[in-house]
Structure formats: structure tokens, C-alpha cells
Motif scaffolding. Structure first.
Motif, short mmCIF file in Angstrom:
data_model
loop_
_atom_site.label_atom_id
_atom_site.label_comp_id
_atom_site.label_asym_id
_atom_site.label_seq_id
_atom_site.Cartn_x
_atom_site.Cartn_y
_atom_site.Cartn_z
N ASP A 17 21.75 21.56 7.46
CA ASP A 17 22.71 22.64 7.24
C ASP A 17 24.07 22.02 6.92
O ASP A 17 24.63 21.30 7.75
CB ASP A 17 22.78 23.48 8.52
N ILE A 18 24.59 22.34 5.77
CA ILE A 18 25.83 21.68 5.33
C ILE A 18 27.02 22.06 6.20
O ILE A 18 27.98 21.29 6.32
CB ILE A 18 26.10 22.01 3.83
N ALA A 29 29.00 26.05 -3.02
CA ALA A 29 28.54 26.73 -4.24
C ALA A 29 29.06 28.16 -4.18
O ALA A 29 28.38 29.07 -3.71
CB ALA A 29 27.02 26.70 -4.33
N GLY A 39 23.87 33.03 0.55
CA GLY A 39 23.49 31.62 0.47
C GLY A 39 24.46 30.71 1.20
O GLY A 39 25.01 31.04 2.25
N VAL A 40 24.68 29.55 0.59
CA VAL A 40 25.49 28.54 1.25
C VAL A 40 26.95 29.00 1.40
O VAL A 40 27.62 28.67 2.37
CB VAL A 40 25.35 27.18 0.52
N ALA A 125 22.89 21.86 -3.15
CA ALA A 125 22.26 21.87 -4.48
C ALA A 125 22.86 23.04 -5.26
O ALA A 125 22.32 24.16 -5.27
CB ALA A 125 20.76 22.01 -4.35
N SER A 127 23.90 25.75 -7.78
CA SER A 127 23.17 26.57 -8.76
C SER A 127 21.67 26.69 -8.51
O SER A 127 20.99 27.43 -9.22
CB SER A 127 23.40 26.10 -10.21
N ALA A 128 21.15 25.97 -7.51
CA ALA A 128 19.70 25.93 -7.32
C ALA A 128 19.17 27.06 -6.42
O ALA A 128 17.98 27.12 -6.13
CB ALA A 128 19.27 24.58 -6.74
N GLY A 129 20.06 27.97 -6.00
CA GLY A 129 19.62 29.09 -5.18
C GLY A 129 19.58 30.37 -6.00
O GLY A 129 18.80 30.48 -6.96
N VAL A 130 20.46 31.29 -5.67
CA VAL A 130 20.51 32.59 -6.37
C VAL A 130 20.74 32.41 -7.87
O VAL A 130 20.26 33.21 -8.68
CB VAL A 130 21.64 33.46 -5.75
N TYR A 131 21.46 31.35 -8.27
CA TYR A 131 21.76 31.14 -9.69
C TYR A 131 20.57 30.58 -10.48
O TYR A 131 20.65 30.41 -11.69
CB TYR A 131 23.01 30.27 -9.87
N VAL A 159 23.13 17.55 1.07
CA VAL A 159 22.53 18.20 2.24
C VAL A 159 21.63 19.32 1.75
O VAL A 159 22.10 20.32 1.20
CB VAL A 159 23.61 18.72 3.19
N PHE A 161 18.68 22.14 2.10
CA PHE A 161 18.38 23.15 3.12
C PHE A 161 16.88 23.32 3.35
O PHE A 161 16.49 23.80 4.39
CB PHE A 161 19.00 24.47 2.67
P1 ADP Z 1 23.98 29.27 -6.14
O1 ADP Z 1 24.48 30.68 -6.27
O2 ADP Z 1 24.93 28.22 -6.71
O3 ADP Z 1 22.57 29.11 -6.62
P2 ADP Z 1 23.08 29.39 -3.33
O4 ADP Z 1 23.93 29.44 -2.11
O5 ADP Z 1 22.27 30.60 -3.64
O6 ADP Z 1 24.06 28.98 -4.54
O7 ADP Z 1 22.09 28.15 -3.21
C1 ADP Z 1 22.46 26.81 -3.44
C2 ADP Z 1 21.61 25.92 -2.56
O8 ADP Z 1 22.14 25.91 -1.24
C3 ADP Z 1 20.14 26.38 -2.41
O9 ADP Z 1 19.30 25.24 -2.55
C4 ADP Z 1 20.09 26.94 -0.98
O10 ADP Z 1 18.81 26.78 -0.40
C5 ADP Z 1 21.09 26.02 -0.30
N1 ADP Z 1 21.65 26.48 0.98
C6 ADP Z 1 21.73 27.71 1.52
N2 ADP Z 1 22.32 27.67 2.73
C7 ADP Z 1 22.61 26.35 2.98
C8 ADP Z 1 23.20 25.63 4.07
N3 ADP Z 1 23.64 26.25 5.17
N4 ADP Z 1 23.32 24.28 3.95
C9 ADP Z 1 22.90 23.62 2.84
N5 ADP Z 1 22.34 24.25 1.79
C10 ADP Z 1 22.19 25.60 1.86
#
Ligand code: ADP
Length: 177
Positions: A17-18, A29, A39-40, A125, A127-131, A159, A161
Motif C-alpha cells: 500500500d503506497i 495517480a 483508487g490510489v 502503476a 494509469s493502470a487502474g480505472v484509466y 509500490v 497493490f
Molecule cells: P488511474 O486512474 O491512473 O488508472 P487508479 O488509482 O485507478 O489510477 O489505479 C492505479 C494503480 O494504483 C492500480 O494498479 C491500482 O491497483 C493501484 N492502487 C490502488 N490503491 C493503491 C494503494 N493504496 N497503493 C498502491 N497502489 C494502489
């Protein structure tokens, strides 16, 4: 250790967890509005509490919205880190190659870290989540950009997740020259 500003930082991969990282700065992000989301971004805002919320408000008053690919810092508030460096990643597109914008997030985050004097920086990471950016491509851009950017940052800690992100970054780091 390479901290003479002529080469990229040492990279470290960690599953976790970052918001809990003991580093000088945590990269977020974010979205362009900077006032939190899912997300993060949501996790970092919750962890930073009211002092980070106030710091983000002050940042928005100063710069307005943050364009895609750019970076700007606020205080981290109630987190172990001192600063949050906000970047806005590009939304994944099949039609258009936005890799350069994603690479810019990492380069600009390191430039802001240098301005702050941060020596250890944790990255998610971007852009690797919702984006929606495919993990292997997101990891490759992250790792190759950070390792090739001249900076005084000595440690760049990715870091990750979940297992899939950690595996993708491990592959990307393993294929570095
Ligand atoms: P984006 O909109 O840029 O894609 P997100 O927050 O949706 O951003 O996701 C970016 C990355 O962060 C994903 O891989 C997600 O699993 C990860 N993430 C979410 N919560 C945490 C956290 N607490 N610590 C580290 N990474 C996280």
C-alpha cells in the motif's frame, strides 16, 4: 548509489500500500481536479487527512487544474511521506498512442522530486487502474522511463497493490538491459 543527477535512480519493487511507505515523496495517480477520486488517489487523500486536503486546495488555488502528463506537489499531511507529487496519467486509448504522456508523468514527477529535494520516491502503476492501461505496457513505460531519467532521486520504489501489477513490473524490470 547513483545520486549525482547524471543517471537514473535505483529501482525497488514492492507489493503493498503506497500510503504506508516511509519515503520522502509519494506519487499520486490523480485526476486534473486534484481533489480526490477513487483508487490510489482516494487512498492517499484518506491517509493524508484534513492537512492534505487543505494542501491540495491551496495547490488548486495556485495552479488551477493539472494537465495530463504534468506533475505538482502538495504536502502529504498525516502520512509517513512528507510530500505527495500528483500526476495525471492518460486514459488508455486503442486508437491513439499516448505512451509519451504516460512517460511524461514519471519524468515530471522526478523533476518535481528534485525541486523538493526528495531522495526516495514511491510510485504507483499510473494509469493502470480505472484509466485502463494494459499492465505490461504500463510497467514497461514506468520502469524504462524512471531508470533512464537523470535525477538526484536515489531510490524509486514502485509500490504495486496486487499480484498482477507486481508480476508485470517484475517482468519489466527483468528485461532491462
Ligand atoms: P488511474 O486512474 O491512473 O488508472 P487508479 O488509482 O485507478 O489510477 O489505479 C492505479 C494503480 O494504483 C492500480 O494498479 C491500482 O491497483 C493501484 N492502487 C490502488 N490503491 C493503491 C494503494 N493504496 N497503493 C498502491 N497502489 C494502489
Amino acid at each position: 548509489m547513483q545520486d549525482d543527477g547524471t543517471s537514473g535512480p535505483r529501482i525497488v519493487l514492492e507489493r503493498g500500500d503506497i500510503t504506508e511507505q516511509q519515503v520522502d515523496a509519494v506519487v499520486n495517480a490523480a485526476n486534473s481536479g486534484l481533489m480526490g477520486g477513487g483508487g490510489v488517489d482516494g487512498a492517499i487523500l484518506r491517509a493524508g487527512g484534513a492537512p492534505q486536503r487543505e494542501a491540495r486546495k491551496a495547490l488548486v488555488e495556485r495552479i488551477g487544474s493539472l494537465p495530463t502528463g504534468r506533475a505538482a506537489a502538495s504536502d502529504a499531511g498525516d502520512m509517513p511521506a512528507r510530500w505527495v507529487i500528483h500526476v495525471v496519467g492518460p486514459v488508455w486509448s486503442k486508437q491513439e498512442d499516448r505512451s509519451e504522456l504516460l512517460a511524461s508523468c514519471y519524468r515530471n514527477a522526478l523533476a518535481v522530486a528534485d525541486e523538493l529535494g526528495a531522495r526516495s520516491v514511491a510510485f504507483p502503476a499510473v494509469s493502470a487502474g480505472v484509466y485502463g492501461w494494459p499492465l505490461d505496457s504500463a510497467a514497461e513505460i514506468a520502469v524504462t522511463t524512471v531508470t533512464s531519467t537523470p535525477t538526484h532521486v536515489s531510490e524509486a520504489r514502485f509500490v504495486l497493490f496486487d499480484d498482477a501489477a507486481y508480476a508485470a513490473f517484475t517482468r519489466a524490470a527483468g528485461s532491462l538491459p
